[in-house]
Scaffold this motif. Structure first.
Motif, PDB file in Angstrom:
ATOM      1  N   PHE A  64       0.857  -1.173   0.000  1.00 36.94           N
ATOM      2  CA  PHE A  64       0.000   0.000   0.000  1.00 36.94           C
ATOM      3  C   PHE A  64       0.896   1.227   0.000  1.00 36.94           C
ATOM      4  N   THR A  65       0.655   2.166  -0.890  1.00 40.61           N
ATOM      5  CA  THR A  65       1.371   3.440  -0.869  1.00 40.61           C
ATOM      6  C   THR A  65       0.371   4.567  -0.626  1.00 40.61           C
ATOM      7  N   PHE A  66       0.644   5.400   0.368  1.00 36.79           N
ATOM      8  CA  PHE A  66      -0.184   6.556   0.702  1.00 36.79           C
ATOM      9  C   PHE A  66       0.532   7.821   0.219  1.00 36.79           C
ATOM     10  N   GLY A  67      -0.210   8.706  -0.351  1.00 39.57           N
ATOM     11  CA  GLY A  67       0.393   9.966  -0.752  1.00 39.57           C
ATOM     12  C   GLY A  67       0.318  10.179  -2.260  1.00 39.57           C
ATOM     13  N   PRO A  68       0.883  11.282  -2.747  1.00 39.31           N
ATOM     14  CA  PRO A  68       1.680  12.238  -1.964  1.00 39.31           C
ATOM     15  C   PRO A  68       0.831  13.061  -0.995  1.00 39.31           C
ATOM     16  N   CYS A  69       1.460  13.453   0.105  1.00 39.01           N
ATOM     17  CA  CYS A  69       0.785  14.269   1.101  1.00 39.01           C
ATOM     18  C   CYS A  69       1.813  15.218   1.712  1.00 39.01           C
ATOM     19  N   ASP A  70       1.340  16.220   2.435  1.00 36.56           N
ATOM     20  CA  ASP A  70       2.288  17.147   3.032  1.00 36.56           C
ATOM     21  C   ASP A  70       2.850  16.562   4.328  1.00 36.56           C
ATOM     22  N   TYR A  71       3.792  17.286   4.907  1.00 37.90           N
ATOM     23  CA  TYR A  71       4.527  16.768   6.067  1.00 37.90           C
ATOM     24  C   TYR A  71       3.603  16.457   7.243  1.00 37.90           C
ATOM     25  N   HIS A  72       2.690  17.378   7.564  1.00 38.84           N
ATOM     26  CA  HIS A  72       1.822  17.187   8.725  1.00 38.84           C
ATOM     27  C   HIS A  72       0.877  16.005   8.516  1.00 38.84           C
ATOM     28  N   GLN A  73       0.381  15.839   7.290  1.00 37.94           N
ATOM     29  CA  GLN A  73      -0.463  14.685   6.996  1.00 37.94           C
ATOM     30  C   GLN A  73       0.326  13.386   7.148  1.00 37.94           C
ATOM     31  N   GLU A  74       1.566  13.410   6.677  1.00 34.40           N
ATOM     32  CA  GLU A  74       2.401  12.201   6.759  1.00 34.40           C
ATOM     33  C   GLU A  74       2.661  11.807   8.198  1.00 34.40           C
ATOM     34  N   VAL A  75       2.961  12.779   9.059  1.00 32.51           N
ATOM     35  CA  VAL A  75       3.219  12.484  10.467  1.00 32.51           C
ATOM     36  C   VAL A  75       1.985  11.893  11.125  1.00 32.51           C
ATOM     37  N   SER A  76       0.833  12.510  10.880  1.00 38.36           N
ATOM     38  CA  SER A  76      -0.413  12.019  11.470  1.00 38.36           C
ATOM     39  C   SER A  76      -0.720  10.606  10.990  1.00 38.36           C
ATOM     40  N   LEU A  77      -0.602  10.379   9.684  1.00 39.39           N
ATOM     41  CA  LEU A  77      -0.881   9.055   9.134  1.00 39.39           C
ATOM     42  C   LEU A  77       0.090   8.017   9.678  1.00 39.39           C
ATOM     43  N   ARG A  78       1.376   8.378   9.763  1.00 39.74           N
ATOM     44  CA  ARG A  78       2.379   7.425  10.244  1.00 39.74           C
ATOM     45  C   ARG A  78       2.099   7.017  11.683  1.00 39.74           C
ATOM     46  N   VAL A  79       1.756   7.978  12.531  1.00 39.39           N
ATOM     47  CA  VAL A  79       1.448   7.666  13.930  1.00 39.39           C
ATOM     48  C   VAL A  79       0.272   6.697  14.016  1.00 39.39           C
ATOM     49  N   HIS A  80      -0.775   6.948  13.227  1.00 36.74           N
ATOM     50  CA  HIS A  80      -1.947   6.085  13.254  1.00 36.74           C
ATOM     51  C   HIS A  80      -1.635   4.699  12.687  1.00 36.74           C
ATOM     52  N   LEU A  81      -0.849   4.644  11.627  1.00 39.46           N
ATOM     53  CA  LEU A  81      -0.491   3.353  11.038  1.00 39.46           C
ATOM     54  C   LEU A  81       0.337   2.511  12.000  1.00 39.46           C
ATOM     55  N   MET A  82       1.345   3.127  12.621  1.00 39.62           N
ATOM     56  CA  MET A  82       2.191   2.385  13.549  1.00 39.62           C
ATOM     57  C   MET A  82       1.381   1.884  14.735  1.00 39.62           C
ATOM     58  N   ASP A  83       0.457   2.722  15.216  1.00 39.20           N
ATOM     59  CA  ASP A  83      -0.394   2.302  16.330  1.00 39.20           C
ATOM     60  C   ASP A  83      -1.282   1.132  15.910  1.00 39.20           C
ATOM     61  N   TYR A  84      -1.835   1.198  14.701  1.00 40.18           N
ATOM     62  CA  TYR A  84      -2.703   0.123  14.217  1.00 40.18           C
ATOM     63  C   TYR A  84      -1.916  -1.183  14.057  1.00 40.18           C
ATOM     64  N   ILE A  85      -0.717  -1.101  13.485  1.00 39.60           N
ATOM     65  CA  ILE A  85       0.103  -2.300  13.272  1.00 39.60           C
ATOM     66  C   ILE A  85       0.449  -2.954  14.600  1.00 39.60           C
ATOM     67  N   MET A  86       0.831  -2.146  15.596  1.00 43.76           N
ATOM     68  CA  MET A  86       1.222  -2.718  16.885  1.00 43.76           C
ATOM     69  C   MET A  86       0.029  -3.290  17.640  1.00 43.76           C
ATOM     70  N   LYS A  87      -1.161  -2.732  17.406  1.00 44.69           N
ATOM     71  CA  LYS A  87      -2.354  -3.287  18.041  1.00 44.69           C
ATOM     72  C   LYS A  87      -2.723  -4.651  17.458  1.00 44.69           C
ATOM     73  N   GLN A  88      -2.161  -4.983  16.282  1.00 42.72           N
ATOM     74  CA  GLN A  88      -2.376  -6.301  15.692  1.00 42.72           C
ATOM     75  C   GLN A  88      -1.343  -7.325  16.187  1.00 42.72           C
ATOM     76  N   GLY A  89      -0.568  -6.951  17.213  1.00 41.03           N
ATOM     77  CA  GLY A  89       0.380  -7.890  17.807  1.00 41.03           C
ATOM     78  C   GLY A  89       1.790  -7.797  17.275  1.00 41.03           C
ATOM     79  N   PHE A  90       2.087  -6.806  16.421  1.00 44.73           N
ATOM     80  CA  PHE A  90       3.432  -6.640  15.876  1.00 44.73           C
ATOM     81  C   PHE A  90       4.262  -5.738  16.787  1.00 44.73           C
ATOM     82  N   THR A  91       5.560  -5.984  16.827  1.00 43.68           N
ATOM     83  CA  THR A  91       6.490  -5.122  17.546  1.00 43.68           C
ATOM     84  C   THR A  91       7.593  -4.677  16.602  1.00 43.68           C
ATOM     85  N   ILE A  92       8.179  -3.527  16.883  1.00 44.06           N
ATOM     86  CA  ILE A  92       9.240  -3.001  16.019  1.00 44.06           C
ATOM     87  C   ILE A  92      10.518  -3.811  16.226  1.00 44.06           C
TER      88      ILE A  92
END
Length: 237
Positions: free
Chosen positions: A177-205
């Motif tokens: 999946f590729t998201f964008g192009p988007c501006d910096y603030h959109q990217e930060v917000s999306l990244r935070v939500h994506l990382m939170d969603y991935i980790m809630k599925q049992g994944f760790t960094i």
């Protein structure tokens, strides 16, 4: 210097004092990777220091240099089964700027028993930056998720509907999946939500890495990568 003299110099033993540990090797081994710090140091492009015995002195971890030197000799990374200092060794590899070793240490290694395998998710952020604006402006940014875990991608597709994205098949039966192009603030917000969603599925960094490139005279590209893993039982045939 004729070829005979050069060949003799390349095989002449060189002794290094690394953090109080003495190592003897050949000049050709130390120059195995010309773009590394050691390659520059023994090419004369980097200042050197000698100890009281005349040995080249490097103020770094002397114990871990054993693995650095063995990699220079063989181009293979071999570590004990119970080795626990990978993070420290990665810092040493970064200091010596040995790119193939850095790559070896960045690759995820299985951590689970034989009846368990890893499910992996790769998240990357690519930003194109203008060099000459102050503050530095983000020209374009995008986020890409790549994984074989189709249930995760389906969840992302259903939960991130407001984001501009497209899906594509990649090699090894992975989907991206590729998201964008988007501006910096959109990217930060999306990244935070994506990382939170991935980790809630049992994944760790598992690991993170950053790569900088200059594509044009007025642009820099910065890539951030995150690798997430979670265990899953193998399915019997």
């Amino acid at each position: 210097m004729d070829n005979g003299d050069w060949g003799h110099r390349m095989t002449t033993p060189v002794t290094l004092n690394v953090g109080g540990h003495l190592y003897t090797t050949s000049l050709s081994t130390l120059q195995r990777y010309p773009d590394s710090m050691l390659g520059a140091m023994f090419r004369g492009d980097f200042p050197t220091t000698r100890d009281s015995q005349g040995n080249y002195f490097i103020d770094r971890d002397g114990t871990l240099f054993r693995y650095i030197l063995n990699f220079l000799r063989t181009s293979e990374l071999t570590l004990p089964v119970d080795f626990t200092e990978t993070d420290l060794l990665r810092k040493e590899a970064d200091f010596y700027q040995i790119e193939p070793l850095i790559q070896c240490l960045s690759d995820p290694k299985p951590l689970y028993p034989p009846d368990i395998f890893e499910q992996v998710v790769e998240l990357s952020s690519t930003r194109k930056l203008s060099k000459y604006s102050n503050p530095v402006a983000v020209i374009i940014t995008q986020l890409t998720i790549t994984t074989k875990v189709h249930a995760l991608l389906e969840g992302i597709s259903n939960n991130f509907t407001k984001w501009n994205k497209h899906m594509m098949d990649t090699r090894d039966c992975q989907v991206s999946f590729t998201f964008g192009p988007c501006d910096y603030h959109q990217e930060v917000s999306l990244r935070v939500h994506l990382m939170d969603y991935i980790m809630k599925q049992g994944f760790t960094i598992r690991n993170t890495r950053v790569h900088h490139m200059s594509e044009r005279a007025n642009e820099n590209t910065v890539e951030h990568h995150w690798t997430f893993c979670r265990p899953a039982h193998k399915v019997e045939d």
